[in-house]
Design an enzyme around this catalytic site. Sequence first.
Site, PDB file in Angstrom:
ATOM      1  N   ARG A 138     -14.551  13.030   7.046  1.00 19.84           N
ATOM      2  CA  ARG A 138     -13.274  13.686   7.367  1.00 19.84           C
ATOM      3  C   ARG A 138     -12.884  14.664   6.270  1.00 19.84           C
ATOM      4  NH1 ARG A 138      -9.524   8.953   7.520  1.00 19.84           N
ATOM      5  NH2 ARG A 138      -7.904  10.506   7.809  1.00 19.84           N
ATOM      6  N   SER A 175      -7.637   4.100   9.003  1.00 17.31           N
ATOM      7  CA  SER A 175      -8.328   4.059   7.716  1.00 17.31           C
ATOM      8  C   SER A 175      -7.595   3.115   6.752  1.00 17.31           C
ATOM      9  CB  SER A 175      -8.375   5.488   7.147  1.00 17.31           C
ATOM     10  OG  SER A 175      -8.682   5.499   5.786  1.00 17.31           O
ATOM     11  N   HIS A 211       0.844  -1.196   0.000  1.00 16.66           N
ATOM     12  CA  HIS A 211       0.000   0.000   0.000  1.00 16.66           C
ATOM     13  C   HIS A 211       0.873   1.237   0.000  1.00 16.66           C
ATOM     14  CE1 HIS A 211      -3.533   2.458   0.760  1.00 16.66           C
ATOM     15  NE2 HIS A 211      -2.718   3.199   1.488  1.00 16.66           N
TER      16      HIS A 211
HETATM   17  N1  URA Z   1      -5.567   7.068   2.526  1.00 13.74           N
HETATM   18  C1  URA Z   1      -6.541   6.393   3.156  1.00 13.74           C
HETATM   19  O1  URA Z   1      -6.959   5.321   2.743  1.00 13.74           O
HETATM   20  N2  URA Z   1      -7.054   6.933   4.289  1.00 13.74           N
HETATM   21  C2  URA Z   1      -6.625   8.095   4.805  1.00 13.74           C
HETATM   22  O2  URA Z   1      -7.119   8.508   5.842  1.00 13.74           O
HETATM   23  C3  URA Z   1      -5.607   8.795   4.121  1.00 13.74           C
HETATM   24  C4  URA Z   1      -5.090   8.248   2.974  1.00 13.74           C
END
Ligand code: URA
Length: 433
Positions: free
Chosen positions: A168, A183, A82
């Site tokens: 958010r 997240s 990721h």
């Molecule tokens: N990428 C995400 O998946 N969540 C976040 O809060 C910031 C970047």
Amino acid sequence: MRAYDLIDKKKNGKSLNKEEIDFLINGFVSGEVADYQMAAWAMAVCFQGMSMEEIGNLTVSMAKSGEIIDLSAIEGCKVDKHSTGGVGDKTTLVIGPIVASQGVKVAKMSGRGLGHTGGTLDKLEAIPGVRTTLSDREFIEIVNTVGICVAGQTKNLVPADQKLYALRDVTATVDNIPLIASSIMSKKLASGSDAILLDVKTGSGAFMKTREDAKELAEIMVEIGRKAGKKMAALVTDMDVPLGLTIGNALEVREAIDTLMGRGPEDFTDVCLELAANMLFLAEKGSTDQCMRLAKEAVSSGKALDTFARMVKAQGGDEAVVREPSLLPGACYTMKVKAPKAGYVEHMDTQGCGLAAVLLGAGRDKKEDQVQADAGIVLRRKTGDRVEKGETLAVLHTSCEERLQAAHDRLLACYRIGPVCPPVGPHILEYIS
Ligand code: URA
């Protein structure tokens, strides 16, 4: 239990326990906890922070809010990667095929670009015919036969994050380390891989503007993953300068193919090889040196390029593009951005470069906007390069002529040209394992 009391508790700097976090998350997903209450809690988190235990509980609670993908039908170690997002970040298109071509399964759920950052799905869909909306069965079958599949997240993957992220986004609570960590990691835990490599970007084009914040985020995410039983590692990599020489979907696919052919830009190639070697290491393919050799061999032998072509074909795309990238969509209009004076490129506002690409049509302002596959920027000069007055800094590409001037002005403003040749630092800044 009442949401009011939990918001008040967080506001006063106290930690919420697992039951309290579950109450908030489950209530938010079911609609019993209102958006404004969740937004107030998120803002309280921004001011008061969260303990490590709270972040872990929040992550697991969010991960369990929807489907947990079962990859047990895929044999062997499944490794995921990721990136926290950046400008010109097309690493998945190169690393995934390198790793898969060495026998490690890559079941990759990716996202779309939003704001100044690009998204892997938009890039992949620049290849005519490629489908990224796949059923679970198709996804697993492609991973089993080709070794890699890159698809979009299903609607039911971590619905708590989908709702919370949207909230958010409009309440100035995105840039908070505990909320970002939970997240990202909730989606990673729900995606079912055995091992996860995180690429945390830092610099003017990243969410994390400082190296210290990027390191803290990386360490928190590694710990969350480990506690959930995953093999974890993270790299902090530079995003102060766009990665590679292209920004924009088809342009980036072309650069990814060049890199798989062994003729990519040096910075991008280095980052890809390092990330791929670390994924192979997590999959226990050997020592770090052996894994680096495997990554390089996957490129030099053509195995990684071949794996990419097979993935494109399996996902419905035209694999001829992989051998002949000129078949990718090309823009009708181009415009050069020229240096107003001689000197060195002392700094680039990389976020601004990403926004200039959005102005050309390569990204979206709103989630529902369509991206233009052919739009984007080819950079001819980056931080540290010498430039003479009137030389080309970059070339803009788009099929909407009226977009050119605004993008030109935006991109030119991103370049700071001066007398000093700045030190160009390493691309890999930290290893966390
Ligand atoms: N990428 C995400 O998946 N969540 C976040 O809060 C910031 C970047």
